[in-house]
Design a protein around this motif. Structure first.
Motif, PDB file in Angstrom:
ATOM      1  N   HIS A 107       0.841  -1.201   0.000  1.00 24.48           N
ATOM      2  CA  HIS A 107       0.000   0.000   0.000  1.00 24.48           C
ATOM      3  C   HIS A 107       0.878   1.254   0.000  1.00 24.48           C
ATOM      4  O   HIS A 107       0.645   2.178  -0.785  1.00 24.48           O
ATOM      5  CB  HIS A 107      -0.937   0.019   1.213  1.00 24.48           C
ATOM      6  CG  HIS A 107      -1.708   1.292   1.310  1.00 24.48           C
ATOM      7  ND1 HIS A 107      -2.790   1.568   0.499  1.00 24.48           N
ATOM      8  CD2 HIS A 107      -1.533   2.396   2.090  1.00 24.48           C
ATOM      9  CE1 HIS A 107      -3.240   2.775   0.783  1.00 24.48           C
ATOM     10  NE2 HIS A 107      -2.503   3.298   1.743  1.00 24.48           N
ATOM     11  N   ALA A 108       1.887   1.290   0.880  1.00 19.19           N
ATOM     12  CA  ALA A 108       2.771   2.462   0.950  1.00 19.19           C
ATOM     13  C   ALA A 108       3.455   2.707  -0.393  1.00 19.19           C
ATOM     14  O   ALA A 108       3.532   3.853  -0.853  1.00 19.19           O
ATOM     15  CB  ALA A 108       3.806   2.273   2.062  1.00 19.19           C
ATOM     16  N   ARG A 109       3.925   1.650  -1.014  1.00 20.18           N
ATOM     17  CA  ARG A 109       4.567   1.782  -2.332  1.00 20.18           C
ATOM     18  C   ARG A 109       3.566   2.315  -3.355  1.00 20.18           C
ATOM     19  O   ARG A 109       3.878   3.195  -4.157  1.00 20.18           O
ATOM     20  CB  ARG A 109       5.139   0.446  -2.785  1.00 20.18           C
ATOM     21  CG  ARG A 109       5.914   0.522  -4.099  1.00 20.18           C
ATOM     22  CD  ARG A 109       6.440  -0.820  -4.579  1.00 20.18           C
ATOM     23  NE  ARG A 109       7.412  -1.382  -3.647  1.00 20.18           N
ATOM     24  CZ  ARG A 109       7.210  -2.469  -2.882  1.00 20.18           C
ATOM     25  NH1 ARG A 109       6.066  -3.115  -2.935  1.00 20.18           N
ATOM     26  NH2 ARG A 109       8.143  -2.907  -2.080  1.00 20.18           N
ATOM     27  N   SER A 110       2.339   1.803  -3.310  1.00 17.40           N
ATOM     28  CA  SER A 110       1.335   2.175  -4.315  1.00 17.40           C
ATOM     29  C   SER A 110       0.909   3.632  -4.225  1.00 17.40           C
ATOM     30  O   SER A 110       0.450   4.197  -5.218  1.00 17.40           O
ATOM     31  CB  SER A 110       0.107   1.267  -4.216  1.00 17.40           C
ATOM     32  OG  SER A 110      -0.701   1.618  -3.110  1.00 17.40           O
ATOM     33  N   VAL A 111       1.042   4.246  -3.050  1.00 17.28           N
ATOM     34  CA  VAL A 111       0.685   5.659  -2.914  1.00 17.28           C
ATOM     35  C   VAL A 111       1.893   6.569  -3.038  1.00 17.28           C
ATOM     36  O   VAL A 111       1.801   7.774  -2.783  1.00 17.28           O
ATOM     37  CB  VAL A 111      -0.103   5.951  -1.608  1.00 17.28           C
ATOM     38  CG1 VAL A 111      -1.421   5.183  -1.594  1.00 17.28           C
ATOM     39  CG2 VAL A 111       0.725   5.672  -0.373  1.00 17.28           C
ATOM     40  N   GLY A 112       3.045   6.006  -3.423  1.00 16.02           N
ATOM     41  CA  GLY A 112       4.208   6.820  -3.738  1.00 16.02           C
ATOM     42  C   GLY A 112       5.209   7.048  -2.632  1.00 16.02           C
ATOM     43  O   GLY A 112       6.037   7.958  -2.727  1.00 16.02           O
TER      44      GLY A 112
END
Length: 153
Positions: free
Chosen positions: A115-120
């Motif tokens: 999730h953290a990766r997906s939001v940048g």
């Protein structure tokens, strides 16, 4: 996801109905967590939900028992450094004592870091005890610096 004993586990975001599925009791295995009324739960759930992708609590539900057996959260800090970068902070990871050893902690960490990766986010960080260090290293984390805390009593 199938567990080693044929149990089916689902990793998903927290839902309002999870209070009745043992969510608060699970948190009590982690730290001080007094009883939470239905209204308090609903109010806090609404508050967190209003933050959208900036604060996500995920749970693992055992589809056979209907109980929440693992949980964790990530909140996103927005910074000025690193070109107005974002950092994911992982918190409150706990797996029910009866469900440990089934890779559920790794599933929670994977869900939250994805999730953290997906939001940048450019990184994700967490604090842990020395006893849990080996687990987090297996999840790809490494020790950096030290943690400091000041409690307000």
């Amino acid at each position: 996801m199938e567990g080693s004993e044929g149990q089916n586990f689902r990793v998903r975001k927290l839902e309002m109905s999870d209070k009745s599925k043992g969510f608060i009791q699970l948190l009590q295995q982690l730290t001080v967590c007094d009883s939470v009324s239905d209204k308090e739960f609903a109010d806090r759930f609404g508050e967190i939900s209003s933050l959208g992708d900036d604060h996500v609590i995920c749970v693992v539900e055992d589809d056979r028992s209907g109980k929440i057996v693992a949980t964790g959260s990530v909140f996103i800090e927005k910074k000025f450094i690193r070109n107005c970068g974002k950092v994911g902070h992982i918190e409150d990871i706990v797996v029910d004592a009866d469900a440990r050893g089934m890779q559920l902690g790794k599933k929670i960490i994977s869900f939250l870091t994805d999730h953290a990766r997906s939001v940048g986010c450019y990184k994700v960080i967490l604090d842990c005890s020395n006893e849990n260090r080996a687990f987090y290293e297996k999840c790809g984390f490494k020790q950096k610096e030290i943690q400091m805390v000041k409690y307000f009593t």
